[in-house]
Design a protein around this motif. Structure first.
Motif, PDB file in Angstrom:
ATOM      1  N   VAL A 110       0.856  -1.191   0.000  1.00  0.00           N
ATOM      2  CA  VAL A 110       0.000   0.000   0.000  1.00  0.00           C
ATOM      3  C   VAL A 110       0.889   1.237   0.000  1.00  0.00           C
ATOM      4  O   VAL A 110       1.896   1.296   0.710  1.00  0.00           O
ATOM      5  N   GLY A 111       0.512   2.223  -0.815  1.00  0.00           N
ATOM      6  CA  GLY A 111       1.196   3.512  -0.813  1.00  0.00           C
ATOM      7  C   GLY A 111       0.260   4.579  -0.283  1.00  0.00           C
ATOM      8  O   GLY A 111      -0.963   4.482  -0.435  1.00  0.00           O
ATOM      9  N   PHE A 112       0.832   5.603   0.353  1.00  0.00           N
ATOM     10  CA  PHE A 112       0.027   6.674   0.931  1.00  0.00           C
ATOM     11  C   PHE A 112       0.563   8.033   0.492  1.00  0.00           C
ATOM     12  O   PHE A 112       1.779   8.259   0.464  1.00  0.00           O
ATOM     13  N   VAL A 113      -0.360   8.937   0.176  1.00  0.00           N
ATOM     14  CA  VAL A 113      -0.033  10.341  -0.082  1.00  0.00           C
ATOM     15  C   VAL A 113      -0.987  11.170   0.766  1.00  0.00           C
ATOM     16  O   VAL A 113      -2.206  11.061   0.608  1.00  0.00           O
ATOM     17  N   PHE A 114      -0.431  11.993   1.658  1.00  0.00           N
ATOM     18  CA  PHE A 114      -1.246  12.770   2.584  1.00  0.00           C
ATOM     19  C   PHE A 114      -1.160  14.265   2.255  1.00  0.00           C
ATOM     20  O   PHE A 114      -0.204  14.727   1.630  1.00  0.00           O
ATOM     21  N   ASN A 128      13.875   9.489   2.118  1.00  0.00           N
ATOM     22  CA  ASN A 128      12.425   9.506   2.342  1.00  0.00           C
ATOM     23  C   ASN A 128      11.712   8.568   1.378  1.00  0.00           C
ATOM     24  O   ASN A 128      10.786   7.840   1.767  1.00  0.00           O
ATOM     25  N   VAL A 129      12.133   8.568   0.130  1.00  0.00           N
ATOM     26  CA  VAL A 129      11.508   7.708  -0.871  1.00  0.00           C
ATOM     27  C   VAL A 129      11.738   6.239  -0.532  1.00  0.00           C
ATOM     28  O   VAL A 129      10.847   5.390  -0.696  1.00  0.00           O
ATOM     29  N   LEU A 130      12.931   5.919  -0.034  1.00  0.00           N
ATOM     30  CA  LEU A 130      13.281   4.530   0.281  1.00  0.00           C
ATOM     31  C   LEU A 130      12.762   4.063   1.636  1.00  0.00           C
ATOM     32  O   LEU A 130      12.890   2.886   1.968  1.00  0.00           O
ATOM     33  N   LEU A 131      12.161   4.969   2.402  1.00  0.00           N
ATOM     34  CA  LEU A 131      11.736   4.626   3.762  1.00  0.00           C
ATOM     35  C   LEU A 131      10.806   3.407   3.824  1.00  0.00           C
ATOM     36  O   LEU A 131      10.981   2.562   4.714  1.00  0.00           O
ATOM     37  N   ARG A 177       7.536   8.258  -3.090  1.00  0.00           N
ATOM     38  CA  ARG A 177       7.588   7.307  -1.969  1.00  0.00           C
ATOM     39  C   ARG A 177       6.437   6.302  -2.059  1.00  0.00           C
ATOM     40  O   ARG A 177       6.605   5.117  -1.770  1.00  0.00           O
ATOM     41  N   ALA A 178       5.260   6.771  -2.455  1.00  0.00           N
ATOM     42  CA  ALA A 178       4.108   5.873  -2.586  1.00  0.00           C
ATOM     43  C   ALA A 178       4.296   4.875  -3.720  1.00  0.00           C
ATOM     44  O   ALA A 178       3.768   3.762  -3.668  1.00  0.00           O
ATOM     45  N   LEU A 179       5.042   5.250  -4.745  1.00  0.00           N
ATOM     46  CA  LEU A 179       5.231   4.392  -5.913  1.00  0.00           C
ATOM     47  C   LEU A 179       6.365   3.392  -5.762  1.00  0.00           C
ATOM     48  O   LEU A 179       6.413   2.390  -6.484  1.00  0.00           O
ATOM     49  N   VAL A 180       7.284   3.633  -4.836  1.00  0.00           N
ATOM     50  CA  VAL A 180       8.565   2.918  -4.834  1.00  0.00           C
ATOM     51  C   VAL A 180       8.418   1.415  -4.669  1.00  0.00           C
ATOM     52  O   VAL A 180       9.201   0.645  -5.227  1.00  0.00           O
ATOM     53  N   THR A 181       7.421   0.941  -3.948  1.00  0.00           N
ATOM     54  CA  THR A 181       7.247  -0.501  -3.743  1.00  0.00           C
ATOM     55  C   THR A 181       6.286  -1.122  -4.755  1.00  0.00           C
ATOM     56  O   THR A 181       5.943  -2.297  -4.610  1.00  0.00           O
ATOM     57  N   SER A 182       5.865  -0.358  -5.768  1.00  0.00           N
ATOM     58  CA  SER A 182       4.875  -0.836  -6.749  1.00  0.00           C
ATOM     59  C   SER A 182       3.672  -1.447  -6.032  1.00  0.00           C
ATOM     60  O   SER A 182       3.342  -2.623  -6.215  1.00  0.00           O
ATOM     61  N   PRO A 183       2.983  -0.653  -5.217  1.00  0.00           N
ATOM     62  CA  PRO A 183       1.926  -1.194  -4.349  1.00  0.00           C
ATOM     63  C   PRO A 183       0.678  -1.610  -5.114  1.00  0.00           C
ATOM     64  O   PRO A 183       0.455  -1.198  -6.257  1.00  0.00           O
TER      65      PRO A 183
END
Length: 273
Positions: A110-114, A128-131, A177-183
């Motif tokens: 899951v990716g999140f953008v707040f 931050n992106v790799l967190l 950051r939300a995209l980095v794990t291909s959620p």
């Protein structure tokens, strides 16, 4: 997309046992209710929601204040547990997961953008992106970080810290950051609420591109008809249930539908008083 909302007529009704989840869906809710409090003070934040969203779609969720938007997002994303019903992400039922299992799922799938960006000021943009990878115990793939930063137009900002960036650039970092794990799905909570019109357009364009080019699935809670018009469909919540939806609506049509819903809600509240 399949959409249906149900309201249970009796307080002692028992939900039926949930059927197997549908693997082709990114987000699935069946009979989801969320109640707070007990007795006369019970608040029905979600009053029985059924929803099925296909992979690779962009959905906006709108509604008047107090309609249940935040509760919907929290339950759908595994941040809160429904009182009853089923929630599944990417074909995996999350309703009965332990807190540790939910945490692992959110970090990996899951990716999140707040609205508030939620970047760590002491870390670089790249860090931050790799967190999410770091928190999940995965190898921190700097090539992947560079790839998503390039996708959001920040390839040259990897060594900067958030405080050195504009608000729009910080939100771009949050999208990367939300995209980095291909959620399986990206949940965006008022992602343009703190941005000016031009910068908001840029961020919405990134989310739209993530769906169209990268095959991402985006579910965005917003109060802004202009933002909602970027989505494939707008869903309208009222009193904890989906009351309407609009496919590929313009900002004007979405605003008109929201005004109608708000007016109807106000009239019903006045009649009940």
């Amino acid at each position: 997309m399949r959409l249906r909302s149900t309201r249970r007529q009796k307080a002692d009704d028992r939900p039926e046992a949930p059927a197997a989840t549908t693997s082709g869906l990114a987000v699935e809710l069946r009979g989801v209710q969320r109640q707070y409090g007990r007795g006369a003070g019970t608040v029905h934040a979600l009053a029985g929601v059924d929803l099925a969203l296909a992979r690779g779609t962009f959905t906006a969720v709108m509604g008047p204040s107090g309609s249940g938007k935040s509760t919907f997002l929290q339950c759908a994303a595994g941040l809160d547990r429904p009182t009853s019903g089923l929630v599944a992400l990417g074909g995996t039922e999350i309703t009965g997961m332990s807190e540790d299992e939910l945490t692992e799922l959110r970090r990996n799938r899951v990716g999140f953008v707040f609205q508030a960006f939620n970047l760590l000021p002491s870390l670089t943009v790249e860090q931050n992106v790799l967190l999410p990878m770091r928190l999940a115990g995965r190898r921190q793939d700097r090539r992947r970080a560079a790839e998503v930063l390039a996708q959001v137009g920040l390839a040259d900002k990897a060594r900067r810290r958030p405080g050195e960036l504009s608000g729009g650039q910080q939100q771009r970092v949050a999208v990367a950051r939300a995209l980095v794990t291909s959620p399986d799905v990206i949940f965006a909570d008022e992602p343009t609420g703190a941005l000016d019109t031009g910068t908001a357009t840029d961020v919405l364009g990134l989310l739209r591109n993530a769906v169209d080019t990268l095959g991402a699935t985006v579910v965005m809670v917003t109060h802004d008809p202009v933002a909602a018009a970027w989505a494939d469909r707008a869903l309208f919540l009222a009193d904890g249930a989906f009351a309407d939806h609009l496919e590929r609506g313009s900002a004007e049509r979405i605003a008109a539908r929201m005004a109608m819903l708000t007016s109807r809600r106000g009239a019903m509240a006045g009649a009940a008083a």
